[in-house]
Design a protein around this motif. Structure first.
Motif, short mmCIF file in Angstrom:
data_model
loop_
_atom_site.label_atom_id
_atom_site.label_comp_id
_atom_site.label_asym_id
_atom_site.label_seq_id
_atom_site.Cartn_x
_atom_site.Cartn_y
_atom_site.Cartn_z
N ARG A 5 46.14 53.53 -13.51
CA ARG A 5 46.02 54.90 -14.05
C ARG A 5 46.46 55.94 -13.03
N ASP A 6 47.12 55.51 -11.97
CA ASP A 6 47.61 56.39 -10.91
C ASP A 6 46.49 57.00 -10.07
N ILE A 7 45.37 56.29 -9.96
CA ILE A 7 44.31 56.70 -9.04
C ILE A 7 44.66 56.18 -7.66
N ASP A 8 44.50 57.02 -6.66
CA ASP A 8 44.80 56.66 -5.28
C ASP A 8 43.94 55.48 -4.83
N ALA A 9 44.58 54.38 -4.47
CA ALA A 9 43.84 53.19 -4.04
C ALA A 9 42.99 53.47 -2.81
N GLY A 10 43.39 54.47 -2.01
CA GLY A 10 42.66 54.76 -0.79
C GLY A 10 41.28 55.34 -1.01
N LYS A 11 41.00 55.85 -2.20
CA LYS A 11 39.67 56.41 -2.46
C LYS A 11 38.75 55.40 -3.14
N ILE A 12 39.24 54.17 -3.35
CA ILE A 12 38.46 53.15 -4.07
C ILE A 12 37.99 52.08 -3.11
N ILE A 13 36.71 51.74 -3.14
CA ILE A 13 36.20 50.58 -2.43
C ILE A 13 35.65 49.58 -3.46
N VAL A 14 35.68 48.33 -3.11
CA VAL A 14 35.07 47.29 -3.94
C VAL A 14 33.73 46.92 -3.33
N SER A 15 32.67 47.14 -4.09
CA SER A 15 31.32 46.74 -3.68
C SER A 15 30.82 45.70 -4.67
N PRO A 16 31.10 44.42 -4.41
CA PRO A 16 30.87 43.40 -5.42
C PRO A 16 29.39 43.14 -5.69
#
Length: 409
Positions: A178-189
């Motif tokens: 969706r064109d969201i900046d990957a740099g602002k996303i973290i994965v917290s499983p």
């Protein structure tokens, strides 16, 4: 001391995968020395709730009043407004440093409304996209106007957040598309609180007898009975499995929207006496039912929700030293390495379920090794005591941002 306000859909004392993840996050953050509180919206409906209460050592506030009435759109916007008013009052009183809103998106919209006024950075944590959860629960239709609108709101909330946390790579990939900046996303499983859930109990012979499982090869499911869990396929697999393994029995622990239909399906099965429904059990007793099961089965159906979202229950089963067999949907493939930490079978295919379970029971020689490998995977990669460290650099970065306070409305 850093103060974190968690904006929640519902919480303890209600029991669900959502509330158990929240409990693990809050406990781990308190152990880090942070000051933590939660506030729930109108969808929290525990009996005898108080405006402010301690539950299991955690501090919760509640949005006052009853849920709004009217058509769905009006009702939800009114609930957002009421939730935002409650968050506003708490922010003025408690002065949090970070607001951490958890899905569904209504919570993010309410939290962000308040955060903008006070210049407080926000984290939006997505456990599932609300539009896909509605389809999975049978309350929505993919491609409908409501689905489209909810998807737009979700994307808007993600863009407005200072940081975004998701529970798995599937959700992250969808946001990047969706064109969201990957740099602002973290994965917290998803993870397991091994202090609370990591020591398996021995099988209770009295419970085994009461359930009629003496001498049985036991397949189990412990969780909520939603359509997307595919329990109808598991029940449909039982005749073929019992013909191959006459001692096979299916133990179903839990309840939910599909319970009545599943009970009716089981009663109509030629092997109805091999299917045992227990109903819901207290959370502090769940481990005794895990101890009754040889193989935990998770036959989720193939759909966007199950391809994008990782469940918690297979991890709990691994922590409890149980074998895991699951459908090969995307969410399961993130958790389970076929033939190493578990067994994957095709989704929506009862014959494939039966064949996979038969194969597992036919070869017990490697069971101990697989259980040990799966348990080690949870300890190493899905333990809440280590997962929680993923939030810390995000909070630190946000707290270093300059104030963006706007004039109070």
């Amino acid at each position: 001391m850093t103060r974190i306000l968690h904006v929640l859909d519902h919480s303890l004392p209600l029991h669900s995968g959502y509330t158990f993840r929240t409990r693990a996050i809050l406990r781990a953050q308190i152990a880090q020395g942070w000051e933590v509180r939660g506030i729930t919206g109108h969808r929290h409906s525990a009996p005898w709730q108080q405006a402010e209460e301690m539950v299991d050592g955690l501090h919760f506030h509640r949005t006052p009043g009853a849920p709004a009435t009217g058509n769905a759109l009006v009702r939800e916007w009114r609930d957002i407004a009421a939730h935002a008013d409650a968050i506003e009052a708490l922010v003025r009183q408690w002065r949090p440093d970070v607001i951490h809103a958890h899905s569904p998106v209504l919570n993010a919209l309410a939290a962000q409304r308040v955060a903008r006024r006070h210049g407080i950075p926000t984290v939006y944590e997505i456990r599932a996209f609300w539009e896909d959860a509605a389809v999975g629960n049978g309350t929505g239709t993919e491609g409908s106007p409501r689905y489209w609108l909810t998807r737009q709101l979700e994307t808007h909330a993600v863009r407005a957040a200072d940081a975004v946390a998701v529970i798995c790579e599937g959700l992250k990939g969808d946001l990047i598309a969706r064109d969201i900046d990957a740099g602002k996303i973290i994965v917290s499983p998803n993870g397991v609180d091994l202090d609370q859930f990591g020591t398996p109990v021995p099988r209770d012979p009295a419970l085994t007898a009461a359930l009629g499982l003496e001498g049985a090869d036991v397949i189990g499911f412990i969780g909520s009975f939603y359509d997307y869990e595919g329990l109808d396929d598991l029940i449909a697999a039982m005749p073929a499995l019992v013909r191959a393994r006459p001692k096979a029995k299916l133990l179903l622990v839990g309840g939910g929207p599909r319970e009545e239909a599943l009970r009716a399906q089981a009663m109509a099965s030629p092997f109805a006496d091999h299917i045992v429904f227990v109903g819901r059990v207290p959370h502090d007793q769940v481990e005794h039912y895990y101890a009754q099961v040889d193989i935990l089965a998770y036959p989720r159906k193939a759909m966007r929700l199950t391809d994008l979202v990782t469940p918690l229950k297979p991890l709990e089963a691994m922590a409890q030293g149980r074998l895991v067999a699951a459908s090969s949907v995307g969410g399961h493939r993130e958790l389970i390495e076929d033939g190493v930490t578990g067994t994957l079978f095709p989704p929506d295919y009862p014959a494939g379920i039966a064949a996979s379970l038969e194969g597992l029971f036919a070869d017990r020689a490697y069971w101990d090794e697989r259980r040990a490998i799966a348990r080690a995977f949870v300890e190493r990669e899905r333990n809440w005591s280590s997962n929680i460290l993923r939030y810390e650099p995000v909070y630190q970065r946000l707290l270093g941002l300059p104030s963006r306070a706007r004039a109070a409305a």
